[in-house]
Write an enzyme that holds these catalytic residues in place. Structure first.
Site, PDB file in Angstrom:
ATOM      1  N   GLU A 183       0.813  -1.221   0.000  1.00 26.94           N
ATOM      2  CA  GLU A 183       0.000   0.000   0.000  1.00 26.94           C
ATOM      3  C   GLU A 183       0.848   1.272   0.000  1.00 26.94           C
ATOM      4  O   GLU A 183       0.547   2.260   0.670  1.00 26.94           O
ATOM      5  CB  GLU A 183      -0.971  -0.013   1.185  1.00 26.94           C
ATOM      6  CG  GLU A 183      -1.992  -1.128   1.096  1.00 26.94           C
ATOM      7  CD  GLU A 183      -3.066  -1.077   2.160  1.00 26.94           C
ATOM      8  OE1 GLU A 183      -4.173  -1.589   1.924  1.00 26.94           O
ATOM      9  OE2 GLU A 183      -2.806  -0.528   3.253  1.00 26.94           O
ATOM     10  N   GLU A 390      -6.138  -8.308  -0.689  1.00 25.69           N
ATOM     11  CA  GLU A 390      -6.793  -7.926   0.570  1.00 25.69           C
ATOM     12  C   GLU A 390      -8.228  -7.527   0.293  1.00 25.69           C
ATOM     13  O   GLU A 390      -8.489  -6.644  -0.529  1.00 25.69           O
ATOM     14  CB  GLU A 390      -6.098  -6.744   1.260  1.00 25.69           C
ATOM     15  CG  GLU A 390      -4.783  -7.060   1.919  1.00 25.69           C
ATOM     16  CD  GLU A 390      -4.250  -5.875   2.731  1.00 25.69           C
ATOM     17  OE1 GLU A 390      -5.073  -5.078   3.241  1.00 25.69           O
ATOM     18  OE2 GLU A 390      -3.026  -5.744   2.832  1.00 25.69           O
TER      19      GLU A 390
END
Length: 491
Positions: A183, A390
């Site tokens: 991320e 995710e």
């Protein structure tokens, strides 16, 4: 419902959220070890005016749950067995950089740290699970920030190349899927954790080191990370040609809807998508720094990083093999609302068309179709295989009087999102796999608590740190098992 025959089914976790053993076998602190959740504005470091540097300073009144986490470091065999029981054919975790190079700048790796991951990866393979390994999941060694300023310092590129080379040689033929920086596109919003950048100078406010990080250092860190990402691809392809390298984006921001057809709302939503996701993902796919980033630098000349022709060529020639990302929720942009963010993505106005939110206090809107939109958008923009690494929902839940957990909300969330993944595949999108975050309860990244539980497996641990760490299967475990065993046909 049907998915490709070699579809990757599994779950995802991170070393800093479940391993514990934070100073065991030679490991030294990383950036998240000193925080109670990455949303904290009070990290455990203090400015030492005599030494003119930051030093670790933990608050004795706080519970740093990640230091023990769920003790996966000593219980990984039990936990991987539970994952295999659902039929997982892959499992994503991270290698804690500080276990391999405790301070990050050593020449030789810590053998004890490597031995742990030797055993972990071998156990995954024994159980029939492809390891999906994140090389940096908010786990930059703290020493690299306090001593060098983090990724704004080009020396980190050399340290990273050493780390990457060790991993690729050690796990050649065992790990096929590598993710670089978790991320990392969140670095504009959280430079200290997502970008691992810390301005090394006497800050304006010594109590707020995150706030003192300059835009100049953030953009230099951005460039250096792009160089390191390209080196990762190059080294991996040279050392282990059968392995693949992907980036890892928080991609919920792609599903940002304009509140109205007012051009201000429409263009504002597009700009949100750009500066939440594309500014980082585009150069990793296309090999060039985007024109809109360069336009920002032109307006603010001091933001322009120091760049070198050979490094820009390296970025151009070494692009990623696939895209991986997280998706949790969509958002609504309105020109009169200040957009904020956390680990779930961007938050703007409430969407009146969505039927459900996760329970308070988190209240994340549930938007399965936003995932289909994201997949299609990436397919059209990037033309690369996609890996959903995710997706999940955090709930506050406890055992009932029979010692069980019935979690229909989680089951519904899982089913609805997987149906949209299947529809995206029918749309012609190339999706490699789907990993649930996290298949066993772990310490929350955003808030540093156990109360926010994502798992199909319950772990007996609580926000104040007490608990037996006993594992118990939730009802959702059996539903995911059924879906996986049928390769999605029993949706």
């Amino acid at each position: 419902m049907s998915f490709p025959k070699k579809f990757l089914w599994g779950g995802a976790v991170a070393a800093n959220q479940l391993e514990g053993a934070w100073l065991e076998d030679g490991k030294q602190p990383n950036v998240t070890d000193i925080m109670v959740g990455i949303g904290s504005k009070d990290p455990g470091i203090q400015w030492n005016p005599d030494l003119k540097k930051y030093e670790m300073h933990l608050d004795p009144n706080k519970a740093y749950l990640s230091h023990e986490a769920i003790d996966f470091y000593h219980r990984y065999k039990e936990d991987l067995s539970l994952m295999a029981g659902m039929g997982f054919n892959c499992f994503r975790t991270s290698i804690a950089w500080g276990r391999i190079f405790p301070n990050g700048d050593e020449e030789k790796p810590n053998e004890k740290g490597l031995e742990f991951y030797d055993h972990l990866i071998d156990e995954m393979l024994r159980l029939g699970m492809e390891p999906v390994i994140t090389m940096s999941h908010y786990e930059t060694p703290l020493h690299l920030l306090t001593e060098y300023g983090g990724w704004s310092n080009p020396k980190l590129i050399t340290f990273w190349k050493n780390y990457a080379s060790v991993l690729f040689h050690r796990y050649k033929g065992k790990v096929k899927y590598w993710l670089t920086f978790n991320e990392v596109n969140a670095m504009l919003r959280n430079p200290f954790v997502a970008g691992s950048v810390l301005t090394i100078k006497n800050p304006k406010d010594p109590s707020d080191p995150i706030g003192s990080t300059t835009k100049e250092d953030i953009w230099q860190g951005y460039y250096n990370i792009l160089v390191a990402n390209a080196w990762t691809v190059k080294l991996c392809h040279e050392i282990d040609p059968n392995a693949k390298v992907g980036n890892m984006m928080t991609a919920s921001g792609v599903a940002t809807y304009p509140e109205t057809c007012n051009p201000d709302d429409v263009f504002g939503a597009y700009q949100t998508q750009r500066w939440a996701v594309y500014y980082m993902c585009d150069p990793m796919v296309f090999g060039e720094i985007p024109s809109y980033v360069k336009a920002l630098w032109k307006k603010n000349p001091s933001y322009t990083p120091e760049m070198h022709a050979d490094e820009l060529q390296l970025i151009k020639e070494n692009t990623i093999d696939f895209i991986s990302y997280s998706y949790y929720r969509s958002s609504v942009y309105a020109s009169d609302v200040n957009m904020v963010s956390n680990t779930g993505g961007i938050k703007g106005k409430d969407n009146p068309y969505l039927k459900e939110c996760s329970p308070q206090p988190w209240a994340w809107p549930v938007d399965p179709k936003g995932l289909r939109l994201l997949i299609n958008t990436f397919e059209d923009r990037y033309h690369l295989p996609q890996f959903i690494v995710e997706n999940g929902i955090g709930l506050d839940e406890n055992l009932d009087e029979n010692g069980k957990i019935d979690d229909p909300f989680r089951v519904r969330y899982l089913e609805q999102h997987l149906k949209q993944v299947e529809l995206a595949i029918e749309d012609g999108c190339h999706v490699m796999g789907y990993l649930w975050w996290g298949p066993i309860d772990v310490v929350s990244a955003g808030t540093g608590e156990m109360k926010k539980r994502y798992g199909f497996v319950y772990v007996d641990r609580f926000n104040d740190g007490h608990g037996t760490l006993e594992r118990k299967i939730k009802n959702s475990y059996y539903r995911y098992k059924e879906i996986i065993e049928s390769n999605g046909e029993k949706l």
